[in-house]
Design a protein around this motif. Structure first.
Motif, PDB file in Angstrom:
ATOM      1  N   HIS A   7      45.055 -12.782  45.360  1.00 54.66           N
ATOM      2  CA  HIS A   7      45.798 -13.391  44.247  1.00 54.66           C
ATOM      3  C   HIS A   7      45.317 -14.818  43.995  1.00 54.66           C
ATOM      4  CE1 HIS A   7      48.706 -10.404  43.111  1.00 54.66           C
ATOM      5  NE2 HIS A   7      49.078 -10.207  44.366  1.00 54.66           N
ATOM      6  N   ASP A  50      55.428 -13.414  44.823  1.00 50.09           N
ATOM      7  CA  ASP A  50      55.772 -12.665  46.032  1.00 50.09           C
ATOM      8  C   ASP A  50      56.817 -13.376  46.884  1.00 50.09           C
ATOM      9  OD1 ASP A  50      54.340 -10.427  45.477  1.00 50.09           O
ATOM     10  OD2 ASP A  50      52.550 -11.049  46.573  1.00 50.09           O
ATOM     11  N   HIS A  97      61.771  -6.563  45.702  1.00 52.69           N
ATOM     12  CA  HIS A  97      60.380  -6.843  45.370  1.00 52.69           C
ATOM     13  C   HIS A  97      60.021  -6.252  44.009  1.00 52.69           C
ATOM     14  CE1 HIS A  97      56.224  -7.743  45.816  1.00 52.69           C
ATOM     15  NE2 HIS A  97      55.839  -6.504  46.050  1.00 52.69           N
ATOM     16  N   ARG A  98      59.270  -7.049  43.245  1.00 48.82           N
ATOM     17  CA  ARG A  98      58.757  -6.661  41.923  1.00 48.82           C
ATOM     18  C   ARG A  98      59.867  -6.328  40.931  1.00 48.82           C
ATOM     19  NH1 ARG A  98      53.031  -3.496  42.831  1.00 48.82           N
ATOM     20  NH2 ARG A  98      52.074  -5.189  43.960  1.00 48.82           N
ATOM     21  N   HIS A 102      58.927 -10.809  39.260  1.00 49.84           N
ATOM     22  CA  HIS A 102      57.630 -10.398  38.738  1.00 49.84           C
ATOM     23  C   HIS A 102      57.758 -10.141  37.231  1.00 49.84           C
ATOM     24  CE1 HIS A 102      56.351  -9.947  42.874  1.00 49.84           C
ATOM     25  NE2 HIS A 102      55.132  -9.631  42.484  1.00 49.84           N
ATOM     26  N   HIS A 132      48.892 -13.307  38.774  1.00 54.35           N
ATOM     27  CA  HIS A 132      49.487 -12.512  39.858  1.00 54.35           C
ATOM     28  C   HIS A 132      50.124 -11.241  39.287  1.00 54.35           C
ATOM     29  CE1 HIS A 132      51.601 -12.108  43.834  1.00 54.35           C
ATOM     30  NE2 HIS A 132      52.291 -11.273  43.072  1.00 54.35           N
ATOM     31  N   ASP A 136      49.041  -7.363  39.986  1.00 55.91           N
ATOM     32  CA  ASP A 136      50.034  -6.411  40.500  1.00 55.91           C
ATOM     33  C   ASP A 136      50.343  -5.305  39.489  1.00 55.91           C
ATOM     34  OD1 ASP A 136      50.381  -7.693  42.903  1.00 55.91           O
ATOM     35  OD2 ASP A 136      52.408  -8.415  42.489  1.00 55.91           O
TER      36      ASP A 136
END
Ligand SMILES: [Zn+2]
Length: 142
Positions: A7, A50, A97-98, A102, A132, A136
């Protein structure tokens, strides 16, 4: 899943491309000092999304910095600010996460403080953050 180093490398490459394009069609003027100051911003913002992973490098960096700031807040008798930061750190534990971290919206919000300091730093932080998300493959608005 790309790791933190990848990243950061992609973030640096995108910003180098951005700087090269800016050299061809000057929108911003970057001094040598600007570019030196941009390096830690790029390295941090390209891994910042992240922060929603408990074991990530960005989470550890933010947690360590937050703990120092919290201690300073209590030392300087700014208890409500210290408590607010503590609550924000605890809420971060609940973020999956995500999800919204994100997202383009969060990229804008997290990059926004640089706008008030220097708009070109805002653009570089935003490009780093968005790189990033692109890597992803999580480019979403919210
Ligand atoms: Zn990510």
């Amino acid at each position: 899943m790309p790791n933190a180093r990848l990243h950061q490398i992609i973030g640096i490459l995108l910003v180098v491309i951005f700087l090269a394009l800016n050299y061809i069609v000057p929108v911003f003027s970057f001094s040598v000092i600007d570019i030196i100051l941009l390096i830690p911003i790029i390295l941090f913002y390209s891994i910042l999304p992240d922060i929603d992973i408990a074991s990530s490098r960005s989470r550890r960096m933010v947690t360590a910095a937050s703990l120092v700031i919290i201690l300073a807040c209590f030392w300087l008798d700014k208890k409500w600010l210290g408590i607010s930061i503590s609550v924000a750190l605890l809420l971060l534990e609940l973020v999956k996460h995500r999800t919204f971290i994100h997202s383009i919206t969060t990229a804008l919000v997290f990059s926004l403080p640089f706008w008030f300091y220097n708009p070109k730093f805002f653009v570089v932080a935003l490009v780093s953050y968005l790189s990033h998300l692109a890597l992803d493959r999580e480019v979403k608005l919210f």
